[in-house]
Motif scaffolding. Structure first.
Motif, PDB file in Angstrom:
ATOM      1  N   LEU A   1     130.188 -24.860  12.710  1.00 15.81           N
ATOM      2  CA  LEU A   1     130.288 -23.836  11.659  1.00 15.81           C
ATOM      3  C   LEU A   1     131.537 -24.076  10.825  1.00 15.81           C
ATOM      4  O   LEU A   1     132.660 -23.949  11.321  1.00 15.81           O
ATOM      5  CB  LEU A   1     130.350 -22.427  12.288  1.00 15.81           C
ATOM      6  CG  LEU A   1     130.651 -21.261  11.328  1.00 15.81           C
ATOM      7  CD1 LEU A   1     129.542 -21.104  10.283  1.00 15.81           C
ATOM      8  CD2 LEU A   1     130.814 -19.942  12.091  1.00 15.81           C
TER       9      LEU A   1
ATOM     10  N   ARG B   1     133.244 -22.359   7.943  1.00 14.79           N
ATOM     11  CA  ARG B   1     133.187 -21.102   7.175  1.00 14.79           C
ATOM     12  C   ARG B   1     133.829 -21.395   5.816  1.00 14.79           C
ATOM     13  O   ARG B   1     135.044 -21.282   5.658  1.00 14.79           O
ATOM     14  CB  ARG B   1     133.960 -19.997   7.889  1.00 14.79           C
ATOM     15  CG  ARG B   1     133.278 -19.452   9.148  1.00 14.79           C
ATOM     16  CD  ARG B   1     134.135 -18.357   9.776  1.00 14.79           C
ATOM     17  NE  ARG B   1     133.405 -17.494  10.680  1.00 14.79           N
ATOM     18  CZ  ARG B   1     133.518 -17.536  12.005  1.00 14.79           C
ATOM     19  NH1 ARG B   1     134.298 -18.406  12.579  1.00 14.79           N
ATOM     20  NH2 ARG B   1     132.821 -16.692  12.768  1.00 14.79           N
TER      21      ARG B   1
ATOM     22  N   ARG C   1     128.398 -23.902   6.187  1.00 14.27           N
ATOM     23  CA  ARG C   1     127.749 -22.652   5.780  1.00 14.27           C
ATOM     24  C   ARG C   1     128.116 -22.382   4.329  1.00 14.27           C
ATOM     25  O   ARG C   1     129.294 -22.424   3.974  1.00 14.27           O
ATOM     26  CB  ARG C   1     128.212 -21.510   6.679  1.00 14.27           C
ATOM     27  CG  ARG C   1     127.562 -20.188   6.316  1.00 14.27           C
ATOM     28  CD  ARG C   1     127.910 -19.129   7.311  1.00 14.27           C
ATOM     29  NE  ARG C   1     129.283 -18.660   7.153  1.00 14.27           N
ATOM     30  CZ  ARG C   1     129.855 -17.779   7.974  1.00 14.27           C
ATOM     31  NH1 ARG C   1     129.181 -17.298   8.997  1.00 14.27           N
ATOM     32  NH2 ARG C   1     131.087 -17.387   7.767  1.00 14.27           N
TER      33      ARG C   1
ATOM     34  N   ASP D   1     129.821 -17.069   2.448  1.00 11.28           N
ATOM     35  CA  ASP D   1     129.332 -15.850   3.105  1.00 11.28           C
ATOM     36  C   ASP D   1     130.323 -14.730   2.796  1.00 11.28           C
ATOM     37  O   ASP D   1     131.177 -14.400   3.612  1.00 11.28           O
ATOM     38  CB  ASP D   1     129.250 -16.095   4.619  1.00 11.28           C
ATOM     39  CG  ASP D   1     128.717 -14.884   5.363  1.00 11.28           C
ATOM     40  OD1 ASP D   1     128.075 -14.035   4.728  1.00 11.28           O
ATOM     41  OD2 ASP D   1     128.935 -14.792   6.588  1.00 11.28           O
TER      42      ASP D   1
ATOM     43  N   LYS E   1     134.167  -9.821   4.395  1.00 14.98           N
ATOM     44  CA  LYS E   1     134.830 -10.982   3.783  1.00 14.98           C
ATOM     45  C   LYS E   1     134.827 -10.861   2.263  1.00 14.98           C
ATOM     46  O   LYS E   1     133.785 -10.579   1.676  1.00 14.98           O
ATOM     47  CB  LYS E   1     134.106 -12.272   4.179  1.00 14.98           C
ATOM     48  CG  LYS E   1     133.896 -12.438   5.685  1.00 14.98           C
ATOM     49  CD  LYS E   1     133.185 -13.732   5.992  1.00 14.98           C
ATOM     50  CE  LYS E   1     132.689 -13.794   7.420  1.00 14.98           C
ATOM     51  NZ  LYS E   1     131.361 -13.190   7.589  1.00 14.98           N
TER      52      LYS E   1
ATOM     53  N   MET F   1     121.648 -19.229   9.381  1.00 12.26           N
ATOM     54  CA  MET F   1     122.328 -18.436  10.394  1.00 12.26           C
ATOM     55  C   MET F   1     121.270 -17.452  10.866  1.00 12.26           C
ATOM     56  O   MET F   1     120.625 -16.789  10.033  1.00 12.26           O
ATOM     57  CB  MET F   1     123.458 -17.608   9.770  1.00 12.26           C
ATOM     58  CG  MET F   1     124.685 -18.349   9.356  1.00 12.26           C
ATOM     59  SD  MET F   1     125.738 -18.855  10.708  1.00 12.26           S
ATOM     60  CE  MET F   1     126.399 -17.338  11.337  1.00 12.26           C
TER      61      MET F   1
ATOM     62  N   GLU G   1     121.158 -14.204  12.149  1.00  8.99           N
ATOM     63  CA  GLU G   1     122.067 -13.081  12.392  1.00  8.99           C
ATOM     64  C   GLU G   1     121.511 -11.751  11.893  1.00  8.99           C
ATOM     65  O   GLU G   1     122.132 -10.716  12.042  1.00  8.99           O
ATOM     66  CB  GLU G   1     123.445 -13.373  11.771  1.00  8.99           C
ATOM     67  CG  GLU G   1     123.420 -13.738  10.294  1.00  8.99           C
ATOM     68  CD  GLU G   1     124.792 -14.183   9.772  1.00  8.99           C
ATOM     69  OE1 GLU G   1     125.810 -13.966  10.445  1.00  8.99           O
ATOM     70  OE2 GLU G   1     124.821 -14.735   8.655  1.00  8.99           O
TER      71      GLU G   1
ATOM     72  N   GLY H   1     124.380 -16.334  14.814  1.00  9.70           N
ATOM     73  CA  GLY H   1     125.658 -15.676  14.544  1.00  9.70           C
ATOM     74  C   GLY H   1     125.670 -14.421  15.397  1.00  9.70           C
ATOM     75  O   GLY H   1     125.231 -13.351  14.958  1.00  9.70           O
ATOM     76  N   SER H   2     126.157 -14.560  16.623  1.00  9.34           N
ATOM     77  CA  SER H   2     126.050 -13.412  17.538  1.00  9.34           C
ATOM     78  C   SER H   2     126.902 -12.230  17.080  1.00  9.34           C
ATOM     79  O   SER H   2     126.613 -11.088  17.425  1.00  9.34           O
ATOM     80  CB  SER H   2     126.423 -13.823  18.955  1.00  9.34           C
ATOM     81  OG  SER H   2     127.719 -14.367  18.964  1.00  9.34           O
ATOM     82  N   ASN H   3     127.938 -12.489  16.259  1.00  5.51           N
ATOM     83  CA  ASN H   3     128.774 -11.366  15.796  1.00  5.51           C
ATOM     84  C   ASN H   3     127.950 -10.417  14.931  1.00  5.51           C
ATOM     85  O   ASN H   3     127.905  -9.210  15.153  1.00  5.51           O
ATOM     86  CB  ASN H   3     129.974 -11.859  14.975  1.00  5.51           C
ATOM     87  CG  ASN H   3     130.741 -12.956  15.669  1.00  5.51           C
ATOM     88  OD1 ASN H   3     130.673 -13.071  16.886  1.00  5.51           O
ATOM     89  ND2 ASN H   3     131.448 -13.765  14.914  1.00  5.51           N
ATOM     90  N   ASP H   4     127.286 -10.992  13.924  1.00 11.03           N
ATOM     91  CA  ASP H   4     126.490 -10.135  13.049  1.00 11.03           C
ATOM     92  C   ASP H   4     125.178  -9.720  13.709  1.00 11.03           C
ATOM     93  O   ASP H   4     124.715  -8.596  13.525  1.00 11.03           O
ATOM     94  CB  ASP H   4     126.217 -10.835  11.713  1.00 11.03           C
ATOM     95  CG  ASP H   4     127.374 -10.628  10.752  1.00 11.03           C
ATOM     96  OD1 ASP H   4     127.804  -9.471  10.602  1.00 11.03           O
ATOM     97  OD2 ASP H   4     127.881 -11.618  10.195  1.00 11.03           O
TER      98      ASP H   4
ATOM     99  N   ARG I   1     130.736  -4.298  13.255  1.00 13.03           N
ATOM    100  CA  ARG I   1     131.519  -5.262  14.042  1.00 13.03           C
ATOM    101  C   ARG I   1     133.016  -5.006  14.017  1.00 13.03           C
ATOM    102  O   ARG I   1     133.745  -5.487  14.880  1.00 13.03           O
ATOM    103  CB  ARG I   1     131.204  -6.698  13.598  1.00 13.03           C
ATOM    104  CG  ARG I   1     131.496  -6.968  12.155  1.00 13.03           C
ATOM    105  CD  ARG I   1     130.908  -8.293  11.717  1.00 13.03           C
ATOM    106  NE  ARG I   1     131.808  -9.406  12.009  1.00 13.03           N
ATOM    107  CZ  ARG I   1     131.529 -10.668  11.722  1.00 13.03           C
ATOM    108  NH1 ARG I   1     130.380 -10.979  11.160  1.00 13.03           N
ATOM    109  NH2 ARG I   1     132.382 -11.618  11.981  1.00 13.03           N
TER     110      ARG I   1
ATOM    111  N   CYS J   1     126.874 -19.896  17.354  1.00 14.07           N
ATOM    112  CA  CYS J   1     128.223 -20.107  16.821  1.00 14.07           C
ATOM    113  C   CYS J   1     129.027 -18.811  16.744  1.00 14.07           C
ATOM    114  O   CYS J   1     130.157 -18.817  16.279  1.00 14.07           O
ATOM    115  CB  CYS J   1     128.169 -20.780  15.447  1.00 14.07           C
ATOM    116  SG  CYS J   1     127.394 -19.780  14.186  1.00 14.07           S
ATOM    117  N   GLY J   2     128.454 -17.696  17.208  1.00 12.23           N
ATOM    118  CA  GLY J   2     129.230 -16.447  17.220  1.00 12.23           C
ATOM    119  C   GLY J   2     130.180 -16.455  18.415  1.00 12.23           C
ATOM    120  O   GLY J   2     130.168 -17.388  19.234  1.00 12.23           O
TER     121      GLY J   2
END
Ligand code: PEP
Ligand code: MG
Length: 615
Positions: free
Chosen positions: A379, A381, A413, A416, A421, A509, A511, A532-535, A545, A577-578
């Motif tokens: 990833l 960013r 990526r 984003d 962000k 992604m 997500e 993207g496990s975060n989102d 989050r 990739c999270g």
């Protein structure tokens, strides 16, 4: 009055609202970095929060705002460079928040010892065996020191700056910068007529911090006091043995850890504080096995400090000593091995190859990834590549090329932004719920000029690095139409500029939960997915989050079931990739689900690879 002027914007200032997204809050180290940066502008800069406006160059003032995760402040810039300062500092702040990772609790693996055992919280892994010694501070006064207090403050600042510069590559450097910035605040600009006046200022400041979330910063003031007084001939130092020992201390100041490092210390038990204190960070970085134990500890001729299990064993039996010695040997070997073996392939016990890739933001982190043994980049960013002003096509191409050259495989990526962000040169209209608004690919499909330019830069860089596989990944895809449109735009750009797409793949992604229910359709279109496990967690659980109190456990059955379902349903390559990919307790489960590619922060790579080798 200031407040009223502010509302009416009589001062013609440039303002922006910034949110604390780090769960550590806006604490001393990021504040110091922010202040250090703010001083570079020809502008009057302040922060407004909780009805208080404070100068952006004064660390203690910002610290006193006690800004925690989820809270916001207004960044106010006036003067010649107001515009530049506002956009660059906003960006710098967002980057600080994004990089301010939470200190993860060390997972203890329980052990059985025969003798009396105290339980503690582990600060730094490892096993120490030695007699117990209680910390004792000794004071030594040099008569008639020629140094004035003003000079002593200046000398301390110079020392701290040098320590900051020398340790630049390490997390610990931020501690020195933080202390230097504290000492540079106008609290210490007074011409103190005696030492007591200086000590009174320190006492006043520490009083304000008591019972606040940032109480552990009291130790930094106390440390500064000692550092300054040393230059006027008042030395307060730990009295330490010359033989191996385990130190028991009510608390330790950052400079004490430096002192410990020069002695044969085998372990430390702290009787107060927490694992985020500066002493704890320095103990971890010095790799001194350490625990926090609040109970009284009696002296003992011999003791075992097992920070891997969280046990402190007083007067251990012969059997205990045998066990601990063996564990210590194995642990040392493991440490050596994981670092030594970081460039090697990673195979589980049953022979499955697992790729461990890195998440990066720029050329600096790309080099760090290379040095940490990353098998590629999972990833990139790109929104962090150019944070100050919109880059030219050439600048973008060069930046991508420098990174692509380093690896055989790079997942890039596309921009984003939106949600948590932002970029100073991109305007997104204010939304009530930005996490559900114009984010990621939705923005790129609306602002196609920027999107096409980025795609062209990636393509040009890829043409110059033909042996690197480039995987272009679109963020926040929620339906197949978005992917089709994005890929078509990319292909048209490449056709128009005669760029071969032979070494380019297109993926998404994963997500946004809607994709999970259309995997068979996506499988026909995409070359790969990266979860993207975060989102994904945010949208699956309806928990923002950056929320200050709500969070989802990495063991959550709902989350793990979703990941299992995705892997079972899709036939295309899927990586994760999270943050979840780097959490060792989740690794075993992910590998059991047949995930074979994980992308994590570089720091985690050697130990994650070693953990996988033992599965
Ligand atoms: C994610 O959402 O898990 C992810 C890796 O991307 P980001 O954290 O940049 O949104
Ligand atoms: Mg994301």
């Amino acid at each position: 009055m200031n407040f009223l002027k502010r509302i009416l914007n009589i001062n013609n200032s440039i303002d922006s609202t910034l949110t604390i997204t780090s769960s550590n809050g806006f604490h001393l180290r990021p504040i110091a970095q922010f202040v250090n940066e703010a001083k570079k502008y020809n502008a009057n800069i302040s922060l407004l929060a909780k009805g208080k406006e404070v100068s952006a160059t004064q660390v203690p003032k910002i610290l006193s705002l006690s800004l925690e995760k989820g809270e916001t402040f207004t960044l106010i810039c006036q003067g010649k460079e107001a515009q530049k300062a506002n956009s660059e500092l906003s960006d710098f702040f967002n980057k600080l928040m994004a990089n301010d990772t939470e200190v993860k609790a060390i997972i203890q693996v329980s052990e059985i010892y025969e003798a009396e055992t105290l339980k503690g919280e582990s600060i730094a892994r490892g096993i120490g065996i030695a007699p117990v010694v209680h910390a004792e501070i000794v004071e030594r006064i040099e008569e008639n020191s020629p140094v004035t207090l003003r000079d002593a403050i200046q000398k301390t600042k110079t020392e701290l700056s040098a320590q900051y510069e020398q340790n630049m590559e390490q997390e610990t450097s931020q501690i020195f910068l933080a202390q230097k910035e504290l000492l540079s605040s106008n609290l210490f600009e007074t011409n103190f007529s005696n030492i007591e006046e200086f000590q009174n200022v320190i006492q006043e400041e520490t009083k304000k911090l008591q019972n606040s979330k940032f109480a552990s910063r009291i130790a930094d003031y106390q440390d500064l006091e000692q550092k300054v007084l040393k230059h006027v001939g008042i030395h307060k130092e730990l009295h330490l043995p010359v033989f191996p020992y385990i130190l028991i201390a009510k608390e330790l100041l950052p400079s004490h850890i430096e002192q410990l490092g020069k002695t044969p210390v085998k372990g430390v038990v702290l009787q107060s504080g927490n694992s985020t204190s500066h002493a704890a960070i320095l103990l971890r970085s010095a790799a001194i096995p350490s625990l926090i134990i609040h109970e009284e500890v009696t002296s003992s001729k011999n003791a075992i400090l097992d920070a891997n299990s969280g046990d402190f064993i007083l007067n251990p039996s012969k059997e205990d000593l045998k066990k601990a010695t063996q564990k210590q040997k194995e642990f040392m070997e493991l440490l050596d091995q994981s670092f030594e073996k970081r460039f090697e392939n990673t195979q589980t016990q049953d022979g499955t190859n697992i790729k461990v890739l890195a998440n990066i933001t720029d050329i600096g982190s790309a080099k760090e990834a290379k040095e940490s043994g990353a098998d590629g980049i999972g990833l990139l960013r790109t929104e962090f590549l150019f944070t100050e002003k919109k880059p030219t096509l050439n600048e973008q191409t060069n930046a991508y090329e420098d990174i692509f050259k380093l690896f055989n495989e790079v997942t890039v990526r596309t921009l984003d932004i939106g949600g948590d962000k932002s970029l100073p040169y991109i305007n997104i209209a204010k939304e009530n719920n930005p996490f559900l608004g114009i984010r990621g690919i939705r923005f790129s499909l609306q602002e196609q000029t920027l999107f096409k330019e980025q795609l062209l830069a990636i393509g040009l860089a890829s043409a110059n690095t033909p042996s690197t596989k480039i995987k272009i990944m679109f963020p926040m895809i929620s339906n197949t139409e978005e992917f089709i449109e994005a890929k078509e735009i990319a292909q048209n750009v490449y056709k128009k500029h005669n760029i071969s797409t032979e070494n380019i793949e297109f993926g998404i992604m994963l997500e946004v939960p809607s994709v999970i229910f259309s995997l068979s359709e996506f499988d026909k279109l995409v070359d790969f997915y990266s979860i993207g496990s975060n989102d994904l967690t945010q949208y699956l659980f309806a928990i923002e989050r950056t929320h200050p109190t709500l969070n989802v456990s990495s063991n959550s059955p709902e989350l793990l079931n979703a990941l299992k379902y995705i892997k079972e349903q899709s036939k295309k390559p899927i990586s994760i990739c999270g943050e979840l990919a780097g959490i060792e307790i989740a690794t075993q489960q992910l590998i059991t689900m047949n995930y074979e590619t994980l992308s994590v922060s570089s720091k985690l790579i050697p130990s994650l690879k070693e953990c996988i080798r033992n599965i």
